[in-house]
Design a protein around this motif. Structure first.
Motif, short mmCIF file in Angstrom:
data_model
loop_
_atom_site.label_atom_id
_atom_site.label_comp_id
_atom_site.label_asym_id
_atom_site.label_seq_id
_atom_site.Cartn_x
_atom_site.Cartn_y
_atom_site.Cartn_z
N SER A 198 0.83 -1.20 0.00
CA SER A 198 0.00 0.00 0.00
C SER A 198 0.87 1.25 0.00
O SER A 198 0.58 2.22 -0.70
CB SER A 198 -0.91 0.00 1.24
OG SER A 198 -1.77 -1.12 1.21
N PHE A 199 1.94 1.21 0.79
CA PHE A 199 2.84 2.36 0.85
C PHE A 199 3.49 2.60 -0.51
O PHE A 199 3.63 3.74 -0.95
CB PHE A 199 3.90 2.14 1.93
CG PHE A 199 4.91 3.27 2.02
CD1 PHE A 199 4.58 4.44 2.71
CD2 PHE A 199 6.14 3.19 1.42
CE1 PHE A 199 5.48 5.48 2.78
CE2 PHE A 199 7.05 4.22 1.48
CZ PHE A 199 6.72 5.38 2.17
N SER A 200 3.89 1.51 -1.21
CA SER A 200 4.52 1.65 -2.52
C SER A 200 3.56 2.31 -3.50
O SER A 200 3.96 3.14 -4.30
CB SER A 200 4.95 0.28 -3.05
OG SER A 200 5.93 -0.30 -2.23
N LEU A 201 2.29 1.94 -3.42
CA LEU A 201 1.31 2.56 -4.32
C LEU A 201 1.15 4.04 -4.00
O LEU A 201 1.09 4.88 -4.91
CB LEU A 201 -0.04 1.85 -4.19
CG LEU A 201 -0.13 0.48 -4.86
CD1 LEU A 201 -1.45 -0.18 -4.51
CD2 LEU A 201 0.01 0.62 -6.37
N MET A 202 1.07 4.38 -2.73
CA MET A 202 0.92 5.77 -2.35
C MET A 202 2.12 6.59 -2.79
O MET A 202 1.99 7.73 -3.25
CB MET A 202 0.72 5.89 -0.84
CG MET A 202 -0.61 5.32 -0.34
SD MET A 202 -2.03 6.11 -1.15
CE MET A 202 -1.84 7.80 -0.57
N ALA A 203 3.33 6.01 -2.67
CA ALA A 203 4.53 6.72 -3.11
C ALA A 203 4.50 6.94 -4.62
O ALA A 203 4.91 7.98 -5.13
CB ALA A 203 5.77 5.94 -2.71
N ALA A 204 3.99 5.94 -5.35
CA ALA A 204 3.91 6.07 -6.80
C ALA A 204 2.96 7.19 -7.21
O ALA A 204 3.15 7.82 -8.25
CB ALA A 204 3.47 4.75 -7.41
N PHE A 205 1.94 7.42 -6.41
CA PHE A 205 0.98 8.48 -6.73
C PHE A 205 1.59 9.87 -6.57
O PHE A 205 1.18 10.81 -7.24
CB PHE A 205 -0.24 8.39 -5.81
CG PHE A 205 -1.11 7.19 -6.09
CD1 PHE A 205 -1.29 6.71 -7.38
CD2 PHE A 205 -1.76 6.54 -5.05
CE1 PHE A 205 -2.10 5.62 -7.62
CE2 PHE A 205 -2.57 5.44 -5.28
CZ PHE A 205 -2.73 4.97 -6.58
#
Length: 291
Positions: free
Chosen positions: A6-13
């Motif tokens: 989830s954190f990786s996705l948020m960072a990608a955003f």
């Protein structure tokens, strides 16, 4: 879903990604692509000249600036003597410093008679070792690196999958040279994605495909090339590039020894169609000449 995912996705955003690393125009590092053409069109020459440029040689093809790195070229259908002749012809276009850079960065390993099968573990391991530390690997031609039926989608999916695994693990872009189908070669459709011989998997499962297409009689007339000279000209372009804008196709001309160089061609003006002359009573009556 794990917290880290989830954190990786948020960072990608929110975090800007690094720029895409292109090995060739439209070809991303760590991916698999192909160069498709009829036999004798010059794909081996193109691959060799691209390799020379990437390891620090000149841009003989006019493709523009490319990031440099190590290259491995695995010709599996040409005998070593023909490759030596090509290198000798290329040497005339290189400075002393460029020759040194090419000698240090380009590995050419002829494999005629020893074609490794990528679906067998020894062949897979050999190709993977060759890709280690390289920016680009060229397989010349794909048919020499497997023993499966090219029209069978299952085996061809496995072949592409093995290449993708090597590219992803090593970061090396892999380009396999491949023959166009007889139908595409005969109809002048070599610039289409469907020109690739064999299963459609060889097109659908890769993300980049380029082509070399011999000049047709109609193209020779369009570009003002004598019929006797058109065999010296080939057209290059990219028919599939999932991660880049379209590439503007260009023409190459064969020079002494077979070296491909950009061709300076000018499209000829089309002649207006000849008007039919009216005869008989229609002329006397002011008849309509717009046949």
């Amino acid at each position: 879903m794990s917290a880290s995912a989830s954190f990786s996705l948020m960072a990608a955003f929110t975090k800007a990604p690094p720029p895409i690393d292109y090995v060739l125009p439209g070809l991303v590092a760590g991916t698999v692509g192909s160069l498709v053409s009829p036999g004798g069109a010059g794909k081996s020459w193109f691959a060799l000249e691209v390799g020379v440029q990437i390891v620090g040689g000149p841009d003989l093809l006019g493709l523009g600036e490319l990031p440099t790195g190590q290259v491995v070229y695995l010709p599996a259908e040409d005998p070593p003597i023909t490759i030596r002749h090509r290198l000798y012809a290329l040497g005339a276009h290189l400075t002393a410093a460029q020759r040194s850079a090419v000698a240090a960065g380009l590995l050419i390993q002829p494999l005629i008679g020893r074609c490794p099968d990528i679906l067998a573990q020894p062949g897979f391991d050999f190709i993977r070792r060759a890709a280690e530390g390289r920016r680009l690997m060229v397989l010349d031609t794909l048919r020499r690196f497997h023993i499966e039926e090219e029209n069978a989608s299952g085996p061809m999916a496995q072949v592409v999958g093995r290449l993708e695994a090597i590219a992803a693990d090593t970061g090396c872009a892999i380009v396999f040279l491949h023959h166009a189908s007889k139908g595409a070669a005969m109809t002048g459709a070599g610039d289409q994605q469907q020109a690739s011989r064999g299963s459609s998997v060889l097109v659908d499962n890769i993300r980049w495909q380029s082509y070399l297409s011999s000049m047709t009689s109609a193209e020779a007339e369009e570009w003002g090339v004598d019929e006797g000279q058109r065999g010296f000209f080939v057209r290059y372009g990219v028919s599939k590039a999932n991660y880049a804008p379209s590439f503007r196709e260009c023409w190459f001309r064969r020079h002494e020894g077979g070296v491909l160089r950009p061709a300076a061609l000018e499209r000829q003006k089309r002649r207006p169609p000849a008007r039919l002359k009216s005869v008989g009573k229609s002329v006397a009556r002011g008849g309509n000449e717009n046949w």
